[in-house]
Design a protein around this motif. Structure first.
Motif, PDB file in Angstrom:
ATOM      1  N   ARG A  70       0.965  -0.813   0.115  1.00  0.00           N
ATOM      2  CA  ARG A  70       0.082  -0.313   0.325  1.00  0.00           C
ATOM      3  C   ARG A  70       1.099   1.275  -0.020  1.00  0.00           C
ATOM      4  O   ARG A  70       1.770   1.649   0.728  1.00  0.00           O
ATOM      5  CB  ARG A  70      -0.772  -0.248   1.179  1.00  0.00           C
ATOM      6  CG  ARG A  70      -2.445  -1.197   1.218  1.00  0.00           C
ATOM      7  CD  ARG A  70      -2.748  -1.237   2.848  1.00  0.00           C
ATOM      8  NE  ARG A  70      -3.278  -2.304   2.760  1.00  0.00           N
ATOM      9  CZ  ARG A  70      -3.877  -3.342   3.364  1.00  0.00           C
ATOM     10  NH1 ARG A  70      -4.053  -2.179   4.474  1.00  0.00           N
ATOM     11  NH2 ARG A  70      -4.821  -4.089   3.859  1.00  0.00           N
ATOM     12  N   GLY A  71       0.442   2.017  -0.681  1.00  0.00           N
ATOM     13  CA  GLY A  71       1.548   3.189  -0.661  1.00  0.00           C
ATOM     14  C   GLY A  71       0.516   4.720  -1.380  1.00  0.00           C
ATOM     15  O   GLY A  71      -0.429   4.962  -2.087  1.00  0.00           O
ATOM     16  N   ASP A 122      -0.684  -5.752  -5.854  1.00  0.00           N
ATOM     17  CA  ASP A 122      -0.010  -6.305  -5.991  1.00  0.00           C
ATOM     18  C   ASP A 122       1.462  -6.233  -6.003  1.00  0.00           C
ATOM     19  O   ASP A 122       2.289  -7.464  -5.353  1.00  0.00           O
ATOM     20  CB  ASP A 122      -0.768  -8.842  -6.319  1.00  0.00           C
ATOM     21  CG  ASP A 122      -0.693  -7.479  -7.544  1.00  0.00           C
ATOM     22  OD1 ASP A 122      -0.477  -8.327  -8.835  1.00  0.00           O
ATOM     23  OD2 ASP A 122       0.425  -6.239  -8.080  1.00  0.00           O
ATOM     24  N   ARG A 123       2.042  -5.385  -5.896  1.00  0.00           N
ATOM     25  CA  ARG A 123       2.837  -5.257  -6.257  1.00  0.00           C
ATOM     26  C   ARG A 123       3.526  -3.415  -5.176  1.00  0.00           C
ATOM     27  O   ARG A 123       2.395  -2.596  -5.494  1.00  0.00           O
ATOM     28  CB  ARG A 123       3.888  -5.100  -7.668  1.00  0.00           C
ATOM     29  CG  ARG A 123       2.985  -4.202  -8.238  1.00  0.00           C
ATOM     30  CD  ARG A 123       2.841  -4.964  -9.809  1.00  0.00           C
ATOM     31  NE  ARG A 123       1.847  -5.639 -10.068  1.00  0.00           N
ATOM     32  CZ  ARG A 123       1.650  -6.151 -11.135  1.00  0.00           C
ATOM     33  NH1 ARG A 123       2.441  -5.948 -11.801  1.00  0.00           N
ATOM     34  NH2 ARG A 123       1.252  -7.466 -11.076  1.00  0.00           N
ATOM     35  N   ILE A 124       4.816  -3.276  -5.273  1.00  0.00           N
ATOM     36  CA  ILE A 124       5.013  -1.196  -5.724  1.00  0.00           C
ATOM     37  C   ILE A 124       5.447  -1.561  -7.733  1.00  0.00           C
ATOM     38  O   ILE A 124       6.040  -1.850  -7.721  1.00  0.00           O
ATOM     39  CB  ILE A 124       6.324  -1.333  -4.810  1.00  0.00           C
ATOM     40  CG1 ILE A 124       6.275  -1.630  -2.647  1.00  0.00           C
ATOM     41  CG2 ILE A 124       7.141  -0.121  -4.669  1.00  0.00           C
ATOM     42  CD1 ILE A 124       7.432  -2.384  -2.495  1.00  0.00           C
ATOM     43  N   ASN A 125       4.867   0.071  -7.165  1.00  0.00           N
ATOM     44  CA  ASN A 125       5.051   0.290  -8.883  1.00  0.00           C
ATOM     45  C   ASN A 125       5.525   1.521  -8.517  1.00  0.00           C
ATOM     46  O   ASN A 125       4.798   2.423  -8.036  1.00  0.00           O
ATOM     47  CB  ASN A 125       4.336  -0.508  -9.810  1.00  0.00           C
ATOM     48  CG  ASN A 125       2.504   0.057  -9.615  1.00  0.00           C
ATOM     49  OD1 ASN A 125       2.971   1.248  -8.989  1.00  0.00           O
ATOM     50  ND2 ASN A 125       1.431  -0.544 -10.042  1.00  0.00           N
ATOM     51  N   LYS A 126       6.071   1.918  -9.671  1.00  0.00           N
ATOM     52  CA  LYS A 126       5.858   4.062 -10.053  1.00  0.00           C
ATOM     53  C   LYS A 126       4.887   3.993 -11.575  1.00  0.00           C
ATOM     54  O   LYS A 126       4.518   3.075 -12.043  1.00  0.00           O
ATOM     55  CB  LYS A 126       7.224   4.237 -10.606  1.00  0.00           C
ATOM     56  CG  LYS A 126       7.766   4.077 -11.799  1.00  0.00           C
ATOM     57  CD  LYS A 126       9.054   4.596 -12.019  1.00  0.00           C
ATOM     58  CE  LYS A 126       9.596   3.725 -13.579  1.00  0.00           C
ATOM     59  NZ  LYS A 126       8.804   4.817 -14.612  1.00  0.00           N
ATOM     60  N   ALA A 127       4.327   5.393 -11.145  1.00  0.00           N
ATOM     61  CA  ALA A 127       3.612   5.774 -12.433  1.00  0.00           C
ATOM     62  C   ALA A 127       4.452   4.996 -13.653  1.00  0.00           C
ATOM     63  O   ALA A 127       5.135   5.628 -13.826  1.00  0.00           O
ATOM     64  CB  ALA A 127       3.470   6.877 -12.718  1.00  0.00           C
ATOM     65  N   ALA A 128       3.285   5.408 -14.356  1.00  0.00           N
ATOM     66  CA  ALA A 128       3.867   4.764 -16.140  1.00  0.00           C
ATOM     67  C   ALA A 128       4.580   5.843 -16.307  1.00  0.00           C
ATOM     68  O   ALA A 128       3.791   6.932 -16.548  1.00  0.00           O
ATOM     69  CB  ALA A 128       2.774   3.781 -16.688  1.00  0.00           C
ATOM     70  N   ARG A 140       4.055   0.958   1.511  1.00  0.00           N
ATOM     71  CA  ARG A 140       4.171   0.095   3.074  1.00  0.00           C
ATOM     72  C   ARG A 140       4.192  -1.609   2.922  1.00  0.00           C
ATOM     73  O   ARG A 140       3.066  -2.188   1.767  1.00  0.00           O
ATOM     74  CB  ARG A 140       2.851   0.719   4.256  1.00  0.00           C
ATOM     75  CG  ARG A 140       3.182  -0.544   5.408  1.00  0.00           C
ATOM     76  CD  ARG A 140       2.542  -0.154   6.534  1.00  0.00           C
ATOM     77  NE  ARG A 140       0.682   0.226   5.662  1.00  0.00           N
ATOM     78  CZ  ARG A 140       0.024  -0.661   6.692  1.00  0.00           C
ATOM     79  NH1 ARG A 140      -0.276  -1.862   7.301  1.00  0.00           N
ATOM     80  NH2 ARG A 140      -1.228  -0.894   6.072  1.00  0.00           N
ATOM     81  N   TRP A 141       4.842  -2.524   3.070  1.00  0.00           N
ATOM     82  CA  TRP A 141       4.641  -4.114   2.896  1.00  0.00           C
ATOM     83  C   TRP A 141       4.009  -4.566   3.867  1.00  0.00           C
ATOM     84  O   TRP A 141       4.551  -4.787   5.834  1.00  0.00           O
ATOM     85  CB  TRP A 141       6.051  -4.120   2.294  1.00  0.00           C
ATOM     86  CG  TRP A 141       5.295  -6.415   2.267  1.00  0.00           C
ATOM     87  CD1 TRP A 141       4.790  -6.750   1.220  1.00  0.00           C
ATOM     88  CD2 TRP A 141       6.838  -7.453   2.742  1.00  0.00           C
ATOM     89  NE1 TRP A 141       5.255  -8.099   1.433  1.00  0.00           N
ATOM     90  CE2 TRP A 141       5.938  -8.601   2.468  1.00  0.00           C
ATOM     91  CE3 TRP A 141       7.708  -7.381   3.224  1.00  0.00           C
ATOM     92  CZ2 TRP A 141       6.866  -9.380   2.085  1.00  0.00           C
ATOM     93  CZ3 TRP A 141       8.152  -8.148   3.618  1.00  0.00           C
ATOM     94  CH2 TRP A 141       7.401  -9.577   2.844  1.00  0.00           C
TER      95      TRP A 141
END
Lengths: 160, 172
Positions: free
Chosen positions: A60-61, A79-85, A128-129
């Motif tokens: 969650r971020g 289901d993952r950490i990501n950055k904006a495309a 946060r994981w």
């Protein structure tokens, strides 16, 4: 005097790859810092994803992003950490991931993710994981594209 | 991470802070700055930063008081700092991360800046994505105020180098 910012691993891709994995990470440090530089993808579409210990739940971020004309913020639970495309190849893109207290088993894991590309945007996020397990593996992966040859990933441990 | 050099501005201030002959045996650079300018205003002022005398283009995301904006700049000044008429004894803090500083490709930089004051309208937090079009290793860094003002006494800048490891990752 010993260096308390310890170089643990480094890889520069000699060919394109979909996944870069750091495994068997020692629990001897306080924090981990990953730095990716010359970050490019093939084709030019980068929605970089990160997972801890291979888990696919409970990340969650919140992120804030500036693209040179507009400032935005957004929350994410996935289901993952990501950055904006974005299109990372448009400039020289770098990424810094700082994971706090990664080896502690009495707290969820907090990390700061910074991605910067002077052509497309600057973005800062906190994630946060929702898991108390110690982090022993970190994967950087792309769902459909590949990291291009020349992309570099480095890992450092910060001593307590 | 190893300290390369710390510069502390003495009495009378300085027009610039310069790091030269930067050792070429590291991988990344971190520059930490604590600064204030003599410019007679309360709003944050700006310093410029160059690598090998080369400026940068950048995208900025900043909150100044209650206003959040994002701007794109080609060349020009970069680092926000406390100005001469801002709250006494307050110095801005800036962190600059430059990866692969010995490479022969453009140099990106990740910049974080904080300017603090009692006046809530002149508090600033900013993040910058910079790119220096520099096809050579970084051998010098210069932080500069404009010709009519100075970086004041007790401002400091510390330059560190980080040296990469090897191996330790699988690729698929």
């Amino acid at each position: 005097m010993a260096d308390d910012y310890v170089a643990l691993a480094n890889v520069t891709l000699s060919a394109s790859a979909t996944t870069v994995t750091f495994s068997s990470i020692s629990g001897s440090y306080r924090d981990l810092v990953f730095v990716a530089s010359d970050l490019k993808t093939t084709p030019n579409a980068g929605n970089i994803n990160i997972r801890f210990n291979g888990t696919t739940t409970e990340y969650r971020g919140v992120r804030m992003t500036g693209d040179g004309s507009a400032a935005q913020s957004a929350t994410d639970g996935t289901d993952r950490i990501n950055k904006a495309a974005n299109t990372p190849n448009a400039g020289s893109e770098m990424l810094i991931l700082h994971i706090f207290d990664y080896a502690q088993t009495n707290k969820h894991k907090l990390c700061l993710l910074r991605t910067d590309n002077a052509t497309t945007r600057t973005e800062t996020a906190v994630w946060r994981w929702v898991n108390t397990a110690a982090i022993t593996q970190v994967q950087f992966f792309l769902s459909a594209n590949s990291y291009a040859s020349g992309t570099t990933f480095a890992l450092y441990g910060i001593r307590a | 991470m190893q300290l390369i050099q710390t510069v502390t501005v003495g009495a009378g201030g300085a027009a610039s802070i310069v790091f030269s002959s930067i050792p070429q045996d590291g991988t990344d650079l971190i520059l930490l700055i604590s600064a204030r300018t003599s410019l007679a205003q309360t709003a944050p002022a700006l310093l410029s930063i160059t690598l090998n005398s080369q400026g940068s283009s950048r995208i900025t995301l900043k909150a100044l008081g209650a206003t959040v904006t994002s701007t794109s700049t080609v060349a020009g000044r970069a680092i926000a700092i406390n100005a001469g008429n801002s709250t006494a004894n307050t110095f801005s803090n800036t962190s600059i991360y430059i990866p692969n500083y010995t490479s022969t490709t453009d140099k990106p930089a990740s910049i974080d800046t904080a300017v603090i004051a009692n006046d809530s309208t002149n508090i600033l937090i900013g993040t910058d994505a910079d790119s220096f079009p520099l096809s050579a290793a970084v051998t010098s860094i210069t932080i500069t105020e404009n010709a009519n003002n100075t970086i004041v006494q007790n401002s400091t800048a510390s330059l560190y180098k980080i040296t990469k490891g090897s191996g330790g990752a699988t690729v698929s």
